[in-house]
Design a protein around this motif. Sequence first.
Motif, PDB file in Angstrom:
ATOM      1  N   ASN A   1     -38.867  42.028  61.978  1.00 32.82           N
ATOM      2  CA  ASN A   1     -38.885  43.374  61.399  1.00 32.82           C
ATOM      3  C   ASN A   1     -37.675  43.614  60.521  1.00 32.82           C
ATOM      4  O   ASN A   1     -36.570  43.186  60.820  1.00 32.82           O
ATOM      5  CB  ASN A   1     -38.920  44.424  62.520  1.00 32.82           C
ATOM      6  CG  ASN A   1     -38.990  45.825  61.960  1.00 32.82           C
ATOM      7  OD1 ASN A   1     -39.786  46.095  61.076  1.00 32.82           O
ATOM      8  ND2 ASN A   1     -38.152  46.714  62.463  1.00 32.82           N
ATOM      9  N   ASN A   2     -37.914  44.339  59.423  1.00 31.46           N
ATOM     10  CA  ASN A   2     -36.858  44.835  58.556  1.00 31.46           C
ATOM     11  C   ASN A   2     -36.819  46.355  58.672  1.00 31.46           C
ATOM     12  O   ASN A   2     -37.867  47.005  58.727  1.00 31.46           O
ATOM     13  CB  ASN A   2     -37.102  44.451  57.096  1.00 31.46           C
ATOM     14  CG  ASN A   2     -37.174  42.950  56.905  1.00 31.46           C
ATOM     15  OD1 ASN A   2     -36.171  42.262  56.923  1.00 31.46           O
ATOM     16  ND2 ASN A   2     -38.391  42.430  56.732  1.00 31.46           N
ATOM     17  N   SER A   3     -35.634  46.925  58.704  1.00 26.90           N
ATOM     18  CA  SER A   3     -35.521  48.380  58.803  1.00 26.90           C
ATOM     19  C   SER A   3     -35.964  49.018  57.490  1.00 26.90           C
ATOM     20  O   SER A   3     -36.018  48.369  56.445  1.00 26.90           O
ATOM     21  CB  SER A   3     -34.078  48.775  59.108  1.00 26.90           C
ATOM     22  OG  SER A   3     -33.274  48.625  57.952  1.00 26.90           O
ATOM     23  N   PRO A   4     -36.290  50.317  57.518  1.00 30.23           N
ATOM     24  CA  PRO A   4     -36.555  51.007  56.248  1.00 30.23           C
ATOM     25  C   PRO A   4     -35.301  51.059  55.386  1.00 30.23           C
ATOM     26  O   PRO A   4     -34.177  51.048  55.885  1.00 30.23           O
ATOM     27  CB  PRO A   4     -36.987  52.407  56.697  1.00 30.23           C
ATOM     28  CG  PRO A   4     -36.456  52.567  58.074  1.00 30.23           C
ATOM     29  CD  PRO A   4     -36.433  51.197  58.680  1.00 30.23           C
ATOM     30  N   GLU A   5     -35.530  51.075  54.085  1.00 26.31           N
ATOM     31  CA  GLU A   5     -34.445  51.214  53.128  1.00 26.31           C
ATOM     32  C   GLU A   5     -34.374  52.681  52.700  1.00 26.31           C
ATOM     33  O   GLU A   5     -35.393  53.273  52.339  1.00 26.31           O
ATOM     34  CB  GLU A   5     -34.684  50.311  51.924  1.00 26.31           C
ATOM     35  CG  GLU A   5     -34.803  48.832  52.293  1.00 26.31           C
ATOM     36  CD  GLU A   5     -35.260  47.975  51.123  1.00 26.31           C
ATOM     37  OE1 GLU A   5     -35.276  48.502  49.982  1.00 26.31           O
ATOM     38  OE2 GLU A   5     -35.615  46.810  51.347  1.00 26.31           O
ATOM     39  N   LEU A   6     -33.170  53.272  52.732  1.00 22.17           N
ATOM     40  CA  LEU A   6     -32.978  54.687  52.410  1.00 22.17           C
ATOM     41  C   LEU A   6     -32.422  54.796  50.998  1.00 22.17           C
ATOM     42  O   LEU A   6     -31.276  54.408  50.731  1.00 22.17           O
ATOM     43  CB  LEU A   6     -32.043  55.348  53.425  1.00 22.17           C
ATOM     44  CG  LEU A   6     -32.649  55.743  54.776  1.00 22.17           C
ATOM     45  CD1 LEU A   6     -33.317  54.588  55.474  1.00 22.17           C
ATOM     46  CD2 LEU A   6     -31.599  56.367  55.673  1.00 22.17           C
ATOM     47  N   LYS A   7     -33.258  55.292  50.083  1.00 26.16           N
ATOM     48  CA  LYS A   7     -32.919  55.248  48.661  1.00 26.16           C
ATOM     49  C   LYS A   7     -32.173  56.489  48.164  1.00 26.16           C
ATOM     50  O   LYS A   7     -31.612  56.473  47.081  1.00 26.16           O
ATOM     51  CB  LYS A   7     -34.197  55.059  47.835  1.00 26.16           C
ATOM     52  CG  LYS A   7     -34.917  53.753  48.133  1.00 26.16           C
ATOM     53  CD  LYS A   7     -34.016  52.559  47.863  1.00 26.16           C
ATOM     54  CE  LYS A   7     -34.681  51.231  48.183  1.00 26.16           C
ATOM     55  NZ  LYS A   7     -33.776  50.094  47.942  1.00 26.16           N
ATOM     56  N   TYR A   8     -32.186  57.560  48.945  1.00 26.72           N
ATOM     57  CA  TYR A   8     -31.516  58.786  48.503  1.00 26.72           C
ATOM     58  C   TYR A   8     -30.267  58.989  49.341  1.00 26.72           C
ATOM     59  O   TYR A   8     -30.325  58.939  50.573  1.00 26.72           O
ATOM     60  CB  TYR A   8     -32.463  59.971  48.642  1.00 26.72           C
ATOM     61  CG  TYR A   8     -31.997  61.220  47.935  1.00 26.72           C
ATOM     62  CD1 TYR A   8     -32.049  61.314  46.556  1.00 26.72           C
ATOM     63  CD2 TYR A   8     -31.505  62.296  48.655  1.00 26.72           C
ATOM     64  CE1 TYR A   8     -31.628  62.453  45.906  1.00 26.72           C
ATOM     65  CE2 TYR A   8     -31.076  63.446  48.018  1.00 26.72           C
ATOM     66  CZ  TYR A   8     -31.131  63.518  46.633  1.00 26.72           C
ATOM     67  OH  TYR A   8     -30.714  64.648  45.993  1.00 26.72           O
ATOM     68  N   PRO A   9     -29.107  59.223  48.710  1.00 25.87           N
ATOM     69  CA  PRO A   9     -27.848  59.268  49.463  1.00 25.87           C
ATOM     70  C   PRO A   9     -27.772  60.486  50.387  1.00 25.87           C
ATOM     71  O   PRO A   9     -28.370  61.535  50.111  1.00 25.87           O
ATOM     72  CB  PRO A   9     -26.781  59.352  48.362  1.00 25.87           C
ATOM     73  CG  PRO A   9     -27.498  59.883  47.169  1.00 25.87           C
ATOM     74  CD  PRO A   9     -28.893  59.373  47.247  1.00 25.87           C
ATOM     75  N   PRO A  10     -26.987  60.378  51.480  1.00 22.91           N
ATOM     76  CA  PRO A  10     -26.887  61.448  52.467  1.00 22.91           C
ATOM     77  C   PRO A  10     -25.796  62.473  52.164  1.00 22.91           C
ATOM     78  O   PRO A  10     -25.173  63.021  53.070  1.00 22.91           O
ATOM     79  CB  PRO A  10     -26.575  60.682  53.761  1.00 22.91           C
ATOM     80  CG  PRO A  10     -25.781  59.515  53.310  1.00 22.91           C
ATOM     81  CD  PRO A  10     -26.323  59.131  51.952  1.00 22.91           C
ATOM     82  N   ILE A  11     -25.532  62.701  50.895  1.00 25.59           N
ATOM     83  CA  ILE A  11     -24.569  63.711  50.456  1.00 25.59           C
ATOM     84  C   ILE A  11     -25.319  64.666  49.544  1.00 25.59           C
ATOM     85  O   ILE A  11     -25.939  64.236  48.569  1.00 25.59           O
ATOM     86  CB  ILE A  11     -23.395  63.082  49.693  1.00 25.59           C
ATOM     87  CG1 ILE A  11     -22.637  62.101  50.591  1.00 25.59           C
ATOM     88  CG2 ILE A  11     -22.474  64.156  49.138  1.00 25.59           C
ATOM     89  CD1 ILE A  11     -21.883  62.747  51.728  1.00 25.59           C
ATOM     90  N   ASP A  12     -25.313  65.964  49.881  1.00 26.55           N
ATOM     91  CA  ASP A  12     -26.123  66.891  49.102  1.00 26.55           C
ATOM     92  C   ASP A  12     -25.441  68.251  49.045  1.00 26.55           C
ATOM     93  O   ASP A  12     -24.528  68.535  49.822  1.00 26.55           O
ATOM     94  CB  ASP A  12     -27.524  67.017  49.718  1.00 26.55           C
ATOM     95  CG  ASP A  12     -28.608  66.928  48.655  1.00 26.55           C
ATOM     96  OD1 ASP A  12     -28.343  67.335  47.511  1.00 26.55           O
ATOM     97  OD2 ASP A  12     -29.723  66.466  48.980  1.00 26.55           O
ATOM     98  N   ASN A  13     -25.933  69.108  48.107  1.00 30.44           N
ATOM     99  CA  ASN A  13     -25.368  70.426  47.885  1.00 30.44           C
ATOM    100  C   ASN A  13     -26.424  71.499  48.111  1.00 30.44           C
ATOM    101  O   ASN A  13     -27.625  71.267  47.934  1.00 30.44           O
ATOM    102  CB  ASN A  13     -24.822  70.560  46.461  1.00 30.44           C
ATOM    103  CG  ASN A  13     -23.698  69.584  46.192  1.00 30.44           C
ATOM    104  OD1 ASN A  13     -22.828  69.387  47.045  1.00 30.44           O
ATOM    105  ND2 ASN A  13     -23.702  68.974  45.017  1.00 30.44           N
ATOM    106  N   ALA A  14     -25.979  72.683  48.492  1.00 34.85           N
ATOM    107  CA  ALA A  14     -26.875  73.818  48.707  1.00 34.85           C
ATOM    108  C   ALA A  14     -26.157  75.099  48.318  1.00 34.85           C
ATOM    109  O   ALA A  14     -24.929  75.164  48.266  1.00 34.85           O
ATOM    110  CB  ALA A  14     -27.320  73.870  50.164  1.00 34.85           C
TER     111      ALA A  14
END
Length: 862
Positions: A138-151
């Motif tokens: 198994n390969n883990s999912p790849e996370l393409k959007y960074p975990p830093i965001d603004n609101a």
Amino acid sequence: MKKIALIILFLFFITQLFATHNRAGEITYKCIDPAHFTYEFKIVTYTLTQSPADRPQLTINWGDSDSDTLNRYIIIPITDSIRRNEYIGTHSYSGAGTFKISLEDPNRNGGIVNIPNSVNVVFYIETIVVINPFLGCNNSPELKYPPIDNACIGQIFIHNPVAFDPDGDSLAYELIKCKEQNGNTIPGYSYPQTNSSFTLNPVTGDLIWDSPLFQGEYNVAFLIKEYRKGVFIGSVERDMQITVVTCNNHPPYFDDIKDTCVVAGTNLTFNVTAHDNDVPINNITLTAYGGPFIVNNHAHFLPPYIGSGSVSSTFSWSTNCENVKKNPYSATFRAVDNGSPVNLVALKTVNIRIVAPAPTNLTASPIGNTIKLQWDSYVCSNAKGFKIFRKDNGASGWIHGYCETGIPSGIGYVRIATVNNINDTTFIDNNGGSGLIHGNDYCYMLYAYFTDGAESYASNETCVQLKKDVPVITNVDIKTTDAANGKIYVAWSKPAGMDTIVNPGPYKYLIYRSSDFYGNNLTLIDSNYKGINDTLYNDTIIPLDTKNYPHSYRIVLKNNFGIIGETHIASSVFLSIAPFDNRLLLTWEEHVPWTNNSYEIYRYNPVTTNFDFIATASNKNYTDTGLTNGRTYCYKIKSIGEYSGAGFIKPIINFSQEVCETPVDNELPCPPVLSIIPNCDNVENFLIWTNPNHFCSNDVVKYYIYYSPEDNGSFELIKTITNLSDTIFLHNNLKSIAGCYFITAIDSFNNESATTNKICLDIDSCSLYKLPNVFTPNDDGFNDYYRPFPYKFVQKIDLKIYNRWGNVVFQTSNPDIMWDGKDQHTKLKCSDGVYYYVCAVYEQRLAGLKKRTLHGFVQIIR
């Protein structure tokens, strides 16, 4: 003091220096050597650029009591204040198992609103690896959007990690709390405050904050869990940071785009448009992420990428068979404005399912009692094989709908084979070795299947009959019911498509019979039955017991050169009857090559001496009700069926033997419904029950009442009541209300109901033995003796009262106690004060005589 102050200042400086300013991160992995259980892991962290602390190395725990230090191999600036750090390392496990890979690093950045004292809280992330040889590497999912965001305060915020699983596994999302050292939840952690809600969609992964109330930095975490064939195979934990500010900006929005489904090998094109209605107008930058942009023949997202007020771009993807997956691809489009003071984002995710094309040109050709299927070579060489389905009674007319793969249940098709070689283009259906049945229409469809469980569209439907070049049996009809001299009518259809040149006459039929359903002991009963056109036979060959046994037949056609062909085995309909109270249960069975669609039930009429039709059944059972016990009733069954192919008699009708039976009351009446009201003061139980004749029986004549003083004791019949209207009973003269009861009903045939209504009482509903905490032995005639509160069901006690030095001043086994406040040994008055007691109470309970120990204090006041 000055030295202590310097030490404190130094420690504070060290804490700040080594605070690693972690804002977000996750751990992902790839399987690089399945044979040796070797994986490549990537740690991704997001840190504060201006911090004096740095981490060129991080320690990772592999989950198998081993750990390593990984070197950072790349730094990527994200903003002026945030950078992305990546660390890579490999590890081999000893075998199958579940392993928790984790990272702990001090510390998080300071000032996180929903993490108290965040600068001193350890940053922790983990990933689960499940090594299961049966499910593959198994390969883990790849996370393409960074975990830093603004609101922005008051504006809906949405984040999606844009997770793509390279193995095509199913993903599920779960919101969790941020963690600290050892994977523990951070004390005092709370989810961000909202105007409405803070949710994570478990299917799409959309994290929606509706909407922020206060500005500041917030950290949240969620799991991305993987499932393969319904089995959990791993997870990735993401810890992310959201910065909330005050602004007048509004996020962009997208024109609606529908999810879609395309056949592999075709081109998919659609427009993506985002808008921004702020004044002044903001510029919008449009980008795209997700699975379609990662595969080898990746999708394209054509410019323009930037627009003022609105922006459009074209998604285009030339798909091929390698793109076929069970689960859809997710293409996520991101529109970000250039508003101030922060850029706001809108996300739009489109699910794209790539479906494999249908196998083409399926044909079916009869060969003897088998059918040969053929189809074209399949265009997708990466498919694993084919699944073949058959329907035995004519075409369904079903054609797959939009994005409807495989073959659905409910249209009559049953899977008969799986071909595990995609290069095979033929299959011989021999019905599992028993041969197909002449006279039926056989229809087929198939589809291709893939390793991950993906299915292609179904092929065309093709139908065919076996050549009618052998006799086909149609009737096994009981004409006379007798234990020795029965009579059975047998009929068959002659061959219609036989090659008379290959198989010249003269012809004759051989008649075989067996006294069972399946022809296990076939015996030749007639070998001189001549003429191919003579297809009727009345079997009277004795002994022929049609009363007690079913009979099955096979007809064999032969000429002077040998056997030409034979029918399938067909049996008579055999009826059985079971007697019950005022009713009879009829069940029947047969084993025939045609399909019986319905059955008619006939009952003998002694007045007309005929069998009258009374009912129709689709299943092989029928209950005849409203009968009289002791009276004999006779029945027979008429089966109505057909072959699905043309050229045969329709309907095919056959009768069972005649069977007689007498209904009898052999059924237990239903038990009364019992309830009990205890009377603790009088030590008696009041029993109330229902009369079964009012709701589920009709001939109950008396009741039996059973009692046991203990739960597991033997029950004794304590009362017989013959007045059915009398449904109450007072059980008194008891030692304790504890005990168990049940009541049975007895009918006119002396059948006694089940004992399923047992009710047990214990003494907990009564006043249990209790001791007061004060008494006044001052000889005023009031409260001069220490005695319990009112009680019941106590056989004895063992009471000891101690003074403060631990000496026993009073002891008794009398449940009434009657202590006068004097030392039992010296006969002198005990001084005022508090005394401690231990009292073992022996009570008559449902489980028998049981000890209960009381502890407490009693105060003497004079």
